[in-house]
Scaffold this motif. Structure first.
Motif, PDB file in Angstrom:
ATOM      1  N   PHE A  32       0.827  -1.195   0.000  1.00 52.74           N
ATOM      2  CA  PHE A  32       0.000   0.000   0.000  1.00 52.74           C
ATOM      3  C   PHE A  32       0.867   1.252   0.000  1.00 52.74           C
ATOM      4  CE2 PHE A  32      -1.929   3.592   2.083  1.00 52.74           C
ATOM      5  CZ  PHE A  32      -3.073   3.735   1.320  1.00 52.74           C
ATOM      6  N   GLN A  33       0.495   2.208  -0.804  1.00 53.85           N
ATOM      7  CA  GLN A  33       1.046   3.552  -0.721  1.00 53.85           C
ATOM      8  C   GLN A  33       0.029   4.500  -1.340  1.00 53.85           C
ATOM      9  OE1 GLN A  33       4.877   3.249  -2.640  1.00 53.85           O
ATOM     10  NE2 GLN A  33       4.155   4.118  -4.517  1.00 53.85           N
ATOM     11  N   VAL A  34       0.192   5.784  -1.098  1.00 53.00           N
ATOM     12  CA  VAL A  34      -0.760   6.771  -1.594  1.00 53.00           C
ATOM     13  C   VAL A  34      -0.682   6.819  -3.121  1.00 53.00           C
ATOM     14  CG1 VAL A  34      -1.377   9.210  -1.591  1.00 53.00           C
ATOM     15  CG2 VAL A  34      -0.593   8.118   0.506  1.00 53.00           C
ATOM     16  N   TYR A  35      -1.812   6.565  -3.777  1.00 54.33           N
ATOM     17  CA  TYR A  35      -1.907   6.601  -5.238  1.00 54.33           C
ATOM     18  C   TYR A  35      -3.104   7.424  -5.647  1.00 54.33           C
ATOM     19  CZ  TYR A  35       1.368   2.787  -6.213  1.00 54.33           C
ATOM     20  OH  TYR A  35       2.488   2.022  -6.333  1.00 54.33           O
ATOM     21  N   SER A  55       2.610  10.940   6.271  1.00 59.39           N
ATOM     22  CA  SER A  55       3.815  10.430   5.641  1.00 59.39           C
ATOM     23  C   SER A  55       3.420   9.525   4.488  1.00 59.39           C
ATOM     24  CB  SER A  55       4.638   9.633   6.659  1.00 59.39           C
ATOM     25  OG  SER A  55       5.720   8.988   6.021  1.00 59.39           O
ATOM     26  N   CYS A  56       3.928   9.817   3.303  1.00 58.54           N
ATOM     27  CA  CYS A  56       3.675   8.997   2.125  1.00 58.54           C
ATOM     28  C   CYS A  56       4.956   8.217   1.836  1.00 58.54           C
ATOM     29  CB  CYS A  56       3.306   9.869   0.929  1.00 58.54           C
ATOM     30  SG  CYS A  56       1.849  10.897   1.207  1.00 58.54           S
ATOM     31  N   ALA A  57       4.962   6.947   2.218  1.00 61.12           N
ATOM     32  CA  ALA A  57       6.151   6.119   2.054  1.00 61.12           C
ATOM     33  C   ALA A  57       6.264   5.644   0.608  1.00 61.12           C
ATOM     34  CB  ALA A  57       6.089   4.926   3.000  1.00 61.12           C
ATOM     35  N   TYR A  58       7.494   5.489   0.164  1.00 57.04           N
ATOM     36  CA  TYR A  58       7.739   4.955  -1.175  1.00 57.04           C
ATOM     37  C   TYR A  58       9.080   4.237  -1.185  1.00 57.04           C
ATOM     38  CZ  TYR A  58      10.726   9.056  -1.890  1.00 57.04           C
ATOM     39  OH  TYR A  58      11.702  10.015  -1.767  1.00 57.04           O
ATOM     40  N   PHE A  68       6.245  13.990   3.245  1.00 55.93           N
ATOM     41  CA  PHE A  68       5.009  14.395   3.920  1.00 55.93           C
ATOM     42  C   PHE A  68       4.184  15.270   3.000  1.00 55.93           C
ATOM     43  CE2 PHE A  68       7.138  12.839   7.597  1.00 55.93           C
ATOM     44  CZ  PHE A  68       6.128  12.491   8.480  1.00 55.93           C
ATOM     45  N   ARG A  69       2.869  15.018   2.991  1.00 57.29           N
ATOM     46  CA  ARG A  69       1.933  15.788   2.184  1.00 57.29           C
ATOM     47  C   ARG A  69       0.623  15.919   2.957  1.00 57.29           C
ATOM     48  NH1 ARG A  69       3.556  18.383  -2.326  1.00 57.29           N
ATOM     49  NH2 ARG A  69       1.512  18.072  -3.236  1.00 57.29           N
ATOM     50  N   GLY A  70      -0.163  16.913   2.588  1.00 56.32           N
ATOM     51  CA  GLY A  70      -1.479  17.099   3.182  1.00 56.32           C
ATOM     52  C   GLY A  70      -2.512  16.291   2.423  1.00 56.32           C
ATOM     53  N   LEU A  71      -3.227  15.429   3.115  1.00 57.43           N
ATOM     54  CA  LEU A  71      -4.293  14.629   2.521  1.00 57.43           C
ATOM     55  C   LEU A  71      -5.617  15.307   2.876  1.00 57.43           C
ATOM     56  CD1 LEU A  71      -4.777  11.952   0.981  1.00 57.43           C
ATOM     57  CD2 LEU A  71      -5.084  10.870   3.212  1.00 57.43           C
ATOM     58  N   PRO A  72      -6.339  15.851   1.871  1.00 53.66           N
ATOM     59  CA  PRO A  72      -7.557  16.615   2.159  1.00 53.66           C
ATOM     60  C   PRO A  72      -8.510  15.872   3.089  1.00 53.66           C
ATOM     61  CG  PRO A  72      -6.989  16.834  -0.139  1.00 53.66           C
ATOM     62  CD  PRO A  72      -6.066  15.777   0.439  1.00 53.66           C
TER      63      PRO A  72
END
Length: 156
Positions: A49-52, A83-86, A97-101
């Motif tokens: 899993f990761q942010v897509y 934290s968006c790991a990759y 790090f990013r802002g997730l609405p």
């Protein structure tokens, strides 16, 4: 972009279970949204899993925190600071790090707070990304479809 936000989070050293001598600091800092858009991360191997395919927020100045929220002056939470790991290379893990609405989380949280089942999460399980028209042509994009998606006439 340009909106003023307050980032509120925690800054810690190691996990307290490992090293209780590390202190945890509360961080609160005013900053601005630098950008808003899709985050492109390399594909992990093996798959995980990761942010897509998510619109995220970047900040002009982001203090080093372990996560938190982005909020307005009145305390309204606009995004989770996550934290968006990759995987930049085999056997390596990194994160950004990013802002997730908050809208993405609020739909589920509202149901859970009301002691209801959360709405189903639908995903096609694929990573999407924009490609150039030239690449689309190489993949078989026909003239009629191309013409329907461009604003200027296509020369034959």
């Amino acid at each position: 972009p340009g909106a003023e936000v307050v980032i509120v989070g925690l800054k810690s050293g190691l996990n307290e279970d490992i090293d209780a001598s590390r202190r945890v600091d509360f961080v609160c800092r005013r900053t601005r949204v630098a950008n808003s858009g899709w985050i492109k991360l390399p594909l992990p191997n093996p798959p995980r899993f990761q942010v897509y395919n998510a619109e995220t927020l970047g900040l002009e100045v982001a203090p080093p925190v372990d996560g938190g929220v982005l909020a307005s002056d009145d305390g309204t939470v606009a995004a989770l600071w996550v934290s968006c790991a990759y995987q930049p290379a085999p056997n390596q893990i990194a994160s950004v790090f990013r802002g997730l609405p908050i809208e993405l989380v609020a739909r589920v949280a509202d149901k859970l707070i009301a002691d209801e089942a959360p709405p189903p999460w639908r995903s096609i399980g694929a990573t999407l990304e924009p490609i150039s028209l030239a690449a689309a042509r190489q993949l078989g994009l026909d003239d009629a479809t191309l013409a329907a998606h461009v604003r200027t006439p296509v020369a034959a």
